[in-house]
Design an enzyme around this catalytic site. Structure first.
Site, short mmCIF file in Angstrom:
data_model
loop_
_atom_site.label_atom_id
_atom_site.label_comp_id
_atom_site.label_asym_id
_atom_site.label_seq_id
_atom_site.Cartn_x
_atom_site.Cartn_y
_atom_site.Cartn_z
N GLU A 116 7.73 17.35 4.73
CA GLU A 116 8.54 18.75 5.77
C GLU A 116 9.74 18.41 4.81
O GLU A 116 10.39 19.36 4.77
CB GLU A 116 8.37 18.69 6.85
CG GLU A 116 7.58 18.41 7.75
CD GLU A 116 7.00 19.90 7.37
OE1 GLU A 116 6.79 20.07 7.41
OE2 GLU A 116 5.17 20.23 8.56
N HIS A 140 12.98 17.15 13.08
CA HIS A 140 11.86 17.93 12.96
C HIS A 140 10.85 16.84 14.51
O HIS A 140 10.65 15.63 13.00
CB HIS A 140 10.72 18.14 11.92
CG HIS A 140 9.41 18.44 12.66
ND1 HIS A 140 9.09 19.67 13.77
CD2 HIS A 140 8.41 17.83 11.62
CE1 HIS A 140 7.71 19.49 13.66
NE2 HIS A 140 7.73 18.48 13.10
N HIS A 142 8.04 15.90 17.57
CA HIS A 142 6.81 17.02 18.34
C HIS A 142 6.98 16.29 19.63
O HIS A 142 6.15 15.60 20.59
CB HIS A 142 5.09 15.65 17.41
CG HIS A 142 5.10 16.63 16.32
ND1 HIS A 142 3.62 16.31 15.24
CD2 HIS A 142 5.48 17.60 14.88
CE1 HIS A 142 3.81 16.27 14.70
NE2 HIS A 142 5.15 17.36 13.64
N GLU A 170 22.66 22.77 32.73
CA GLU A 170 23.22 22.77 31.33
C GLU A 170 22.50 23.45 30.07
O GLU A 170 23.72 23.16 29.19
CB GLU A 170 22.97 21.18 30.54
CG GLU A 170 24.31 20.16 32.34
CD GLU A 170 24.86 20.37 31.55
OE1 GLU A 170 25.47 20.26 30.54
OE2 GLU A 170 25.74 20.72 32.64
N HIS A 211 3.06 22.96 17.49
CA HIS A 211 3.21 21.93 16.55
C HIS A 211 4.64 21.78 16.76
O HIS A 211 4.25 20.46 17.19
CB HIS A 211 3.38 22.67 14.84
CG HIS A 211 3.89 21.98 14.13
ND1 HIS A 211 3.37 22.10 12.84
CD2 HIS A 211 4.32 20.39 14.15
CE1 HIS A 211 3.89 20.82 12.08
NE2 HIS A 211 4.60 19.87 12.97
#
Ligand code: 2HA
Ligand code: ZN
Length: 274
Positions: A116, A140, A142, A170, A211
């Site tokens: 990525e 990134h 998951h 919050e 994803h």
């Protein structure tokens, strides 16, 4: 003295391991990049090796020319970063056009930056522009609950931002701008990189449907904290929906959201209020 004694390297490895401990990085899932400060590059330079060849990325970020990035490796497991940093992570230099990288440390044994990297790179480019140079981290992961939400909510920034804001008090303080959403796309290439960077022009977090999640920030604490806060809110959202069958009796109202924003001095994205 080894490069592992340099503070920024230790902090980066700690963040990788914290993400693993949260359960956000099954197998080789997720990736982390950090745009290094000049003084951090200077501290690490004595440990650099003869640079590898330049590799074109298929995307260009002219404002990142000459920068150095810490990156996780393609196919590498977050679980192993703390045990074997030199094979799991590395430092890449960007060329003077802002369209290619070359490895100067780590990623040993023929490893490459994360699959990525084009998405990270384009996100860095737009977030650096959007934050006047403050943004340094793109993360990134998951996390299961935010992914689960992409099956039950419309894939719009408004639907996700409202649902998350209303799931924990919050949230409007931590991400008053809301979160963006990218529809399902094939991961790893220039198309998803460009689509995500369009969303990141406005938001510091972008959900990837079915994803995962991208978060950005000025340092490791703020960026990890954003991922953590969004995923915690998503967990609460899913608990509420699954325990109630969708019959919610009360929630945080728009007036409540505005009151929080006023008290904490943050600018709430009014487009997401009803
Ligand atoms: O590296 O998370 O999106 C594995 C991924 C790809
Ligand atoms: Zn992923």
């Amino acid at each position: 003295m080894s490069i592992l004694d340099v503070k920024v390297i230790g902090d980066y490895i700690r963040m990788c391991n914290d993400g693993w401990l949260q359960g956000w990085h099954e197998r080789n899932g997720g990736n982390l990049t950090y745009r290094m400060k000049a003084e951090e590059v200077a501290e690490c330079r004595p440990f650099f090796r003869e640079p590898g060849p330049w590799v074109n990325m298929g995307v260009t970020g002219a404002n990142l020319a000459g920068e150095y990035f810490l990156t996780t490796g393609s196919g590498k497991f977050f679980r192993n970063v703390i045990l074997d940093p030199a094979h799991s992570i590395g430092i890449v230099e960007i060329n003077d056009k802002g369209d290619s990288w070359r490895i100067v440390w780590g990623l040993e044994g023929g490893a490459r930056p994360t699959s990525e990297f084009p998405s990270h790179f384009m996100n860095h480019s737009v977030r650096v522009a959007a934050t006047d140079g403050a943004c340094r981290v793109i993360y990134h992961a998951h996390p299961a609950n935010i992914i689960a939400m992409t099956y039950t909510l419309p894939l719009t920034a408004k639907a996700f931002s409202r649902a998350l804001w209303q799931s924990a008090t919050e949230c409007p303080v931590v991400f008053p701008g809301g979160v963006g959403v990218v529809e399902w796309m094939v991961p790893g290439g220039a198309d998803i990189a460009l689509a995500t960077s369009e969303v990141m022009k406005q938001f510091d977090a972008a959900v990837w449907a079915h994803h995962g999640l991208f978060c950005s920030g000025p340092d490791f604490d703020i960026t990890f904290g954003l991922m953590h806060t969004i995923e915690k809110a998503a967990e609460i959202y899913n608990l509420v929906m699954s325990s109630s069958g969708g019959r919610v009796l009360q929630t945080i109202s728009d007036a409540n959201l505005l009151a929080i924003a006023e008290e904490f001095g943050v600018e709430l994205n009014k487009d997401f209020l009803d």
